[in-house]
Design an enzyme around this catalytic site. Sequence first.
Site, mmCIF file in Angstrom:
data_model
loop_
_atom_site.group_PDB
_atom_site.id
_atom_site.type_symbol
_atom_site.label_atom_id
_atom_site.label_comp_id
_atom_site.label_asym_id
_atom_site.label_seq_id
_atom_site.Cartn_x
_atom_site.Cartn_y
_atom_site.Cartn_z
ATOM 1 N N TYR A 46 10.798 11.705 -5.583
ATOM 2 C CA TYR A 46 10.224 12.958 -6.095
ATOM 3 C C TYR A 46 11.237 13.778 -6.881
ATOM 4 C CZ TYR A 46 5.809 12.690 -3.570
ATOM 5 O OH TYR A 46 4.572 12.328 -3.134
ATOM 6 N N ASP A 72 6.260 1.150 7.436
ATOM 7 C CA ASP A 72 4.986 0.410 7.529
ATOM 8 C C ASP A 72 4.543 0.282 8.978
ATOM 9 O OD1 ASP A 72 7.327 -1.028 7.569
ATOM 10 O OD2 ASP A 72 6.583 -2.772 6.490
ATOM 11 N N LYS A 86 12.818 2.873 5.485
ATOM 12 C CA LYS A 86 12.630 1.457 5.128
ATOM 13 C C LYS A 86 14.024 0.893 4.865
ATOM 14 C CE LYS A 86 9.811 -1.968 3.948
ATOM 15 N NZ LYS A 86 8.788 -2.588 4.803
ATOM 16 N N ASP A 90 5.248 12.449 2.529
ATOM 17 C CA ASP A 90 3.998 12.812 1.877
ATOM 18 C C ASP A 90 2.868 11.899 2.353
ATOM 19 O OD1 ASP A 90 2.306 14.147 0.215
ATOM 20 O OD2 ASP A 90 2.958 13.184 -1.622
#
Length: 362
Positions: A128, A228, A195, A252
Amino acid sequence: MAYKITLIHGDGIGPEVSRAAQMCVDAASERFGFDVDWEEMPAGEEAGKRYGSVLPEETLKSVRENKVALKGPITTPIGSGFRSVNVDLRQKLDLFANVRPAKLIPGVESRYSDVDLIVIRENTEDLYAGIEFDEGTKATSDLISFAEKNTGKRIRKDSAISLKPISIFGSRRIAKFAFDYAKANKRKKVTAVHKANIMKYSDGLFLKSVQDVAKKYPSIGFEDRIVDNMCMQLVIKPELYDVLVCPNLYGDIVSDLCSGLVGGLGVAPSANIGEKYAVFEPIHGSAPKHAGKDEANPTACILSAVMMLEYIGEKKAAAALEKAVVEVIRKGKKVTYDLNQRRHVGTGEMTKEIVREMGGSA
Ligand code: NAD
């Protein structure tokens, strides 16, 4: 006591839900004996047309002076057009912590019975940051050559590239915020979402930074989850989680998932908090298809105003307004379409019912 607060109505359903929240805060201030002087400032599509800027300097100045703002959602064109005013506002005011609670309100239809999560999202870095290189430009071609030379990897020449900066400073700062929040709100556990198995440097640095900060808070539990797996775990057993601390993009996405667990975007509030300023807004967007129809759920914006009242220290008013919202939803008679498909009222009527429930005159 008198407070001057910047009010940004925004686009689409923004003005409908922000006026609803304004009305509730005014009723709460009358009941609890303080004054709110709203400074209404433009931002968004309409501001662009009228003032030639989607985020006018006067609007930023107003938030800097007043220190607190309540904001409706603002439209961001997809793929092209101006960059997100929301992201710009958060970066320019260094509103580094986005606090997104997802708590099940009795009466809201949900597949779950026990959800009480807080997503704390880093708000200034990551994908972002808005550092992007368009396909076919010289800068992109130079960047591709640089990356290929330094990594030995190949990048297709017709690529566009977005950078994902994640710093030790930003990660430690959001981690400290999350643990301080957990401590102050008697929460038991913080889960870092990442991640780092794939993005070993950027997400790896985020995880390492949160792990370092966690050591200073021995009374708060700490664990981490790969994003995930986190999504799957939240859908299957949300009751196992408490405070989640995430880099910007995962925050988000995961917070929208969490809002789905508790009845959808119509009931999901948020706060953007920095060292100096704070901006409160619903998680949802401008929902153009519902705009101007008096059908949007005002709850998310009203609960954002509850967070704002708490932040400025009007705790009794905040508690009374929250109680009124919860009670109106629990009764289920004067709520918007998303909360009761069979029997519902408009934005204005639901807002008036909340004001009445709080003991104010609507
Ligand atoms: P959205 O949140 O506007 O709407 C998605 C769907 O959620 C709607 O169609 C509706 O079914 C439901 N919904 C959202 N708010 C609701 C409410 N108050 N009451 C009842 N139902 C509600 O998401 P979108 O359609 O992806 O985005 C529309 C625009 O909003 C885009 O331009 C996007 O960039 C912008 N946006 C702004 C913000 C912000 O200002 N902070 C946040 C998200 C999206």
